[in-house]
Structures are given as structure tokens and as C-alpha cells.
Design an enzyme around this catalytic site. Structure first.
Site, PDB file in Angstrom:
ATOM      1  N   LYS A  18       5.548  11.740 -11.409  1.00 19.76           N
ATOM      2  CA  LYS A  18       4.639  12.117 -10.307  1.00 19.76           C
ATOM      3  C   LYS A  18       5.006  13.508  -9.783  1.00 19.76           C
ATOM      4  O   LYS A  18       4.136  14.369  -9.593  1.00 19.76           O
ATOM      5  CB  LYS A  18       4.769  11.054  -9.190  1.00 19.76           C
ATOM      6  CG  LYS A  18       3.922  11.270  -7.955  1.00 19.76           C
ATOM      7  CD  LYS A  18       4.664  11.812  -6.742  1.00 19.76           C
ATOM      8  CE  LYS A  18       5.859  11.096  -6.265  1.00 19.76           C
ATOM      9  NZ  LYS A  18       6.472  11.671  -5.069  1.00 19.76           N
ATOM     10  N   LYS A  32      11.568  21.409  -2.760  1.00 26.54           N
ATOM     11  CA  LYS A  32      11.741  20.109  -3.432  1.00 26.54           C
ATOM     12  C   LYS A  32      11.221  20.185  -4.878  1.00 26.54           C
ATOM     13  O   LYS A  32      11.830  19.643  -5.804  1.00 26.54           O
ATOM     14  CB  LYS A  32      11.005  19.022  -2.650  1.00 26.54           C
ATOM     15  CG  LYS A  32      10.993  17.652  -3.298  1.00 26.54           C
ATOM     16  CD  LYS A  32      12.356  16.974  -3.303  1.00 26.54           C
ATOM     17  CE  LYS A  32      12.288  15.627  -4.038  1.00 26.54           C
ATOM     18  NZ  LYS A  32      13.562  14.941  -4.089  1.00 26.54           N
TER      19      LYS A  32
HETATM   20  P1  NAD Z   1       8.287   3.262  -2.128  1.00 24.87           P
HETATM   21  O1  NAD Z   1       7.124   3.024  -3.033  1.00 24.87           O
HETATM   22  O2  NAD Z   1       9.469   2.357  -2.214  1.00 24.87           O
HETATM   23  O3  NAD Z   1       7.794   3.220  -0.578  1.00 24.87           O
HETATM   24  C1  NAD Z   1       6.565   3.686  -0.128  1.00 24.87           C
HETATM   25  C2  NAD Z   1       6.080   2.771   0.995  1.00 24.87           C
HETATM   26  O4  NAD Z   1       4.831   3.284   1.484  1.00 24.87           O
HETATM   27  C3  NAD Z   1       5.836   1.335   0.532  1.00 24.87           C
HETATM   28  O5  NAD Z   1       6.512   0.433   1.391  1.00 24.87           O
HETATM   29  C4  NAD Z   1       4.322   1.190   0.620  1.00 24.87           C
HETATM   30  O6  NAD Z   1       3.914  -0.144   0.934  1.00 24.87           O
HETATM   31  C5  NAD Z   1       3.992   2.151   1.740  1.00 24.87           C
HETATM   32  N1  NAD Z   1       2.608   2.586   1.715  1.00 24.87           N
HETATM   33  C6  NAD Z   1       1.892   3.055   0.655  1.00 24.87           C
HETATM   34  N2  NAD Z   1       0.636   3.326   1.031  1.00 24.87           N
HETATM   35  C7  NAD Z   1       0.545   3.049   2.359  1.00 24.87           C
HETATM   36  C8  NAD Z   1      -0.502   3.128   3.321  1.00 24.87           C
HETATM   37  N3  NAD Z   1      -1.717   3.561   2.982  1.00 24.87           N
HETATM   38  N4  NAD Z   1      -0.227   2.769   4.588  1.00 24.87           N
HETATM   39  C9  NAD Z   1       1.000   2.311   4.943  1.00 24.87           C
HETATM   40  N5  NAD Z   1       2.033   2.209   4.072  1.00 24.87           N
HETATM   41  C10 NAD Z   1       1.804   2.573   2.799  1.00 24.87           C
HETATM   42  O7  NAD Z   1       8.701   4.775  -2.346  1.00 24.87           O
HETATM   43  P2  NAD Z   1      10.115   5.449  -1.987  1.00 24.87           P
HETATM   44  O8  NAD Z   1      11.046   5.330  -3.150  1.00 24.87           O
HETATM   45  O9  NAD Z   1      10.565   5.002  -0.632  1.00 24.87           O
HETATM   46  O10 NAD Z   1       9.687   7.001  -1.973  1.00 24.87           O
HETATM   47  C11 NAD Z   1       8.961   7.568  -0.888  1.00 24.87           C
HETATM   48  C12 NAD Z   1       8.848   9.067  -1.117  1.00 24.87           C
HETATM   49  O11 NAD Z   1      10.168   9.636  -1.165  1.00 24.87           O
HETATM   50  C13 NAD Z   1       8.172   9.452  -2.454  1.00 24.87           C
HETATM   51  O12 NAD Z   1       7.361  10.566  -2.263  1.00 24.87           O
HETATM   52  C14 NAD Z   1       9.351   9.759  -3.372  1.00 24.87           C
HETATM   53  O13 NAD Z   1       9.008  10.683  -4.400  1.00 24.87           O
HETATM   54  C15 NAD Z   1      10.333  10.367  -2.375  1.00 24.87           C
HETATM   55  N6  NAD Z   1      11.732  10.262  -2.787  1.00 24.87           N
HETATM   56  C16 NAD Z   1      12.211   9.084  -3.295  1.00 24.87           C
HETATM   57  C17 NAD Z   1      13.541   9.007  -3.703  1.00 24.87           C
HETATM   58  C18 NAD Z   1      14.110   7.730  -4.298  1.00 24.87           C
HETATM   59  O14 NAD Z   1      15.223   7.770  -4.813  1.00 24.87           O
HETATM   60  N7  NAD Z   1      13.406   6.593  -4.209  1.00 24.87           N
HETATM   61  C19 NAD Z   1      14.376  10.134  -3.571  1.00 24.87           C
HETATM   62  C20 NAD Z   1      13.879  11.302  -3.005  1.00 24.87           C
HETATM   63  C21 NAD Z   1      12.537  11.358  -2.618  1.00 24.87           C
END
Ligand code: NAD
Length: 301
Positions: free
Chosen positions: A241, A173
Site C-alpha cells: 500500500k 514517511k
Molecule cells: P489496522 O488495520 O490494524 O487498524 C486500522 C483501524 O481503523 C481498524 O481498527 C479499523 O477497524 C479502523 N477503521 C477502518 N476504517 C474505519 C472507518 N471508516 N471508521 C472507523 N474506523 C475505521 O492498521 P494499523 O496496523 O493500526 O495501521 C494504521 C496505519 O498506521 C496505516 O496507515 C499503517 O500503514 C500505519 N503504520 C502501521 C505500522 C504497523 O506496524 N502496523 C507501522 C507504521 C505505520
């Protein structure tokens, strides 16, 4: 083998649609998030609520997390009321967040001491891939664990590849994010050069898309970049990040990344200009600033 009950932690942009695909595929799901609204939404779709990560782990035998960053995964997996306090021997823990490979290994070692097998399984394909169950999933861990979880991956993604031992998914990744970041910077420089020299940038996108320079960024974002449309998509702050993870990993392995380090500073500049919520293709605005192209930068802010 009978379907394992799944504990799903982290119901954000990615986790929410991913968890719903699992419900639709007939998996029993127990979910946890610190965001009450996200939990209520997935509970309304048929999941059971857990008040903590520990409870989600107690009530399931396959735990999946989809959290923002390395410290979040460390806290949810190993912290107080965390997954490790609720697991039983024979459980499987799969973290699908994008985090540092070293943290994936550290969490895996702590879980192994409790008899829990781990996979790191970050994804690419973005929010659209999550919604359409079309993610590309890169996995690190043992073959036998991968084989058992593969049907679950197939519900959320279009491909899942075992890349090597624990941490290898995160390493692949990181490679993906290097290439995407550097490509965005390259496309941005090409567009700014052409525009300043008086050529219609849309023509540049069209012509380059048909030659050796063709790439996913030109294909998926080229026209939107020219139009100054930086609605996310994948946000600058998340790619920044990932670049922080990449630069730390490059230090860990003494693998110098001179080009990526410059692009890292360009993303840092975008963050300092308060553009973290723009799509990552909005890096173009930073290159435009350097060339004193003002119009589109104003549009973006
Ligand atoms: P996001 O911020 O929308 O979702 C993260 C969720 O985790 C939130 O709902 C938050 O409330 C929850 N959370 C945070 N801390 C917590 C805790 N201590 N206990 C319980 N819940 C908790 O992020 P996302 O866009 O869904 O991305 C998630 C991961 O996927 C990241 O690492 C990101 O880099 C990766 N990613 C995202 C994308 C994209 O397009 N958004 C694409 C590929 C990979």
C-alpha cells in the site's frame, strides 16, 4: 495550556496501544472505530464511546486518526458523519495514518475552511513501537500547532520532528518506506546469492552486520529471514500500500524512482502469491522463487 479532550478514531494494531497511552497519561478520550470489539476494549480502559467520527469530533477539541489508507482518511475526515461535520473553530485534527501526501494536503485545506488546524503525523517503529510508546513521529504543518500537540506526541513516541508544511510528514514517511523496501530487496538478493553459492546464510548475516553493509533490516530481521520466520511485524500488504502511494507521489512530482519501481513489482508479485499477511521481510520468498529455491517458500505458505 489545559489538556484538550482527545477524539481518537481507528483502534487497530497501532491505534489501540497509542490511545491507551493517552488514557494512562491522564487525557480524557472519546473513541470511535467500526470494529466494536476494539471500541469495547478501549472503553474498558477508561475511554468514552462515540458512535461516529462526527460525534468523536463534537465531543473533543483535538482529533487523532490512525486508519489504514488514503480513502479511509478521506471518508472519516470529509465523508458523511465524518470529522468535518463535528468540528468547531479552533479544533486541531492530526492524522497519524500513512497516506498520500496529496490527500493530507486536501484534507488540511478542507479543515482550514472550518477554522481547524491540521498536522500530518505518520509514524515508524511498528506495533512494538506503538506498544512501548517509542514511535518516531514525522510531522507536517504549522510550528504553532506542532508546539501545542508536542506533549501529546511525547506520550506516544520517543521523537517527534516537524519536517515542513502540511504533507511533509507523509513525504518523509514515503522516503522511509522507499529505503526500507529497497533494503529488504537487497538483503534478500544477497542471501539468495550466498546460499546458492553454498555459503551458510547465517554467516553472511553475521559478517555483513559488522561492515559497511550493516543496516536495520540485517540487524532486526536478518536471522529471522534465514530461518524463514515471517511472522509480522509490518505486513507485506501494508508496505505494498505504501509503495503504491510512493509510485503515485513519484509521478506527481516527476521524481523517477527506477529501483523502487522494480521493488514495487516484487511486492506486487508477493501479493499475487497471496503472501500479503507475511512480514515485509518475507519478500525474500519472491527472490527465492526466482532462484528456484523451493524449501523455504513452501514453509512460508
Ligand atoms: P489496522 O488495520 O490494524 O487498524 C486500522 C483501524 O481503523 C481498524 O481498527 C479499523 O477497524 C479502523 N477503521 C477502518 N476504517 C474505519 C472507518 N471508516 N471508521 C472507523 N474506523 C475505521 O492498521 P494499523 O496496523 O493500526 O495501521 C494504521 C496505519 O498506521 C496505516 O496507515 C499503517 O500503514 C500505519 N503504520 C502501521 C505500522 C504497523 O506496524 N502496523 C507501522 C507504521 C505505520
Amino acid at each position: 495550556m489545559a489538556k484538550r479532550k482527545i477524539g481518537f478514531i481507528g483502534l487497530g494494531i497501532m491505534g489501540r496501544p497509542m490511545s491507551k497511552h493517552l488514557l494512562n497519561a491522564g487525557y480524557e478520550l472519546v473513541v470511535h472505530d467500526v470494529n466494536r470489539e476494539a471500541v469495547a476494549d478501549v472503553v474498558a480502559a477508561g475511554a468514552e464511546e462515540a458512535k461516529s467520527s462526527k460525534e468523536a469530533a463534537e465531543k473533543s477539541s483535538l482529533i487523532i486518526s490512525m486508519l489504514p489508507d488514503s480513502p479511509d482518511v478521506e471518508a472519516v475526515a470529509l465523508g458523511v458523519e465524518g470529522i468535518i461535520e463535528g468540528v468547531s473553530e479552533g479544533d486541531i485534527y492530526v492524522d497519524m495514518s500513512t497516506i498520500a501526501p496529496s490527500v493530507a494536503v486536501e484534507v488540511g485545506e478542507a479543515m482550514a475552511a472550518k477554522g481547524v488546524s491540521c498536522l500530518d503525523a505518520p509514524v515508524s517503529g511498528g506495533d512494538v513501537g506503538a506498544q512501548n510508546a517509542a514511535l518516531s513521529i514525522m510531522v507536517g504543518g504549522e510550528q504553532v500547532t506542532f508546539d501545542e500537540v508536542l506533549p501529546v506526541f511525547e506520550v506516544m513516541g520517543k521523537s517527534a520532528v516537524l519536517c515542513g508544511p502540511l504533507g511533509a510528514g507523509q513525504t518523509v514517511k514515503a522516503c522511509n518506506q522507499v529505503l526500507v523496501a529497497v533494503t529488504i530487496a537487497g538483503v534478500s538478493e544477497a542471501l539468495v546469492l550466498g546460499a546458492k553459492a553454498g555459503v551458510d546464510p547465517l554467516k553472511i548475516v553475521q559478517v555483513l552486520s559488522g561492515g559497511l553493509a550493516r543496516c536495520g533490516i540485517l540487524e532486526n530481521r536478518g536471522e529471522r529471514m534465514v530461518n524463514g520466520d515471517f511472522d509480522p511485524g509490518f505486513r507485506i500488504r501494508l508496505h505494498y500500500k505504501d509503495l503504491n502511494i510512493i509510485m503515485k507521489t513519484s509521478n506527481d512530482y516527476q521524481a523517477p524512482l527506477p529501483v523502487t519501481s522494480i521493488v514495487h513489482e516484487l511486492f506486487n508479485t508477493a501479493m499475487s502469491k497471496d503472501r500479503g499477511e507475511l512480514d515485509h521481510s518475507g519478500l525474500l520468498t519472491v527472490i527465492e522463487d526466482l532462484a528456484c529455491i523451493e524449501a523455504r517458500t513452501k514453509e512460508a505458505e
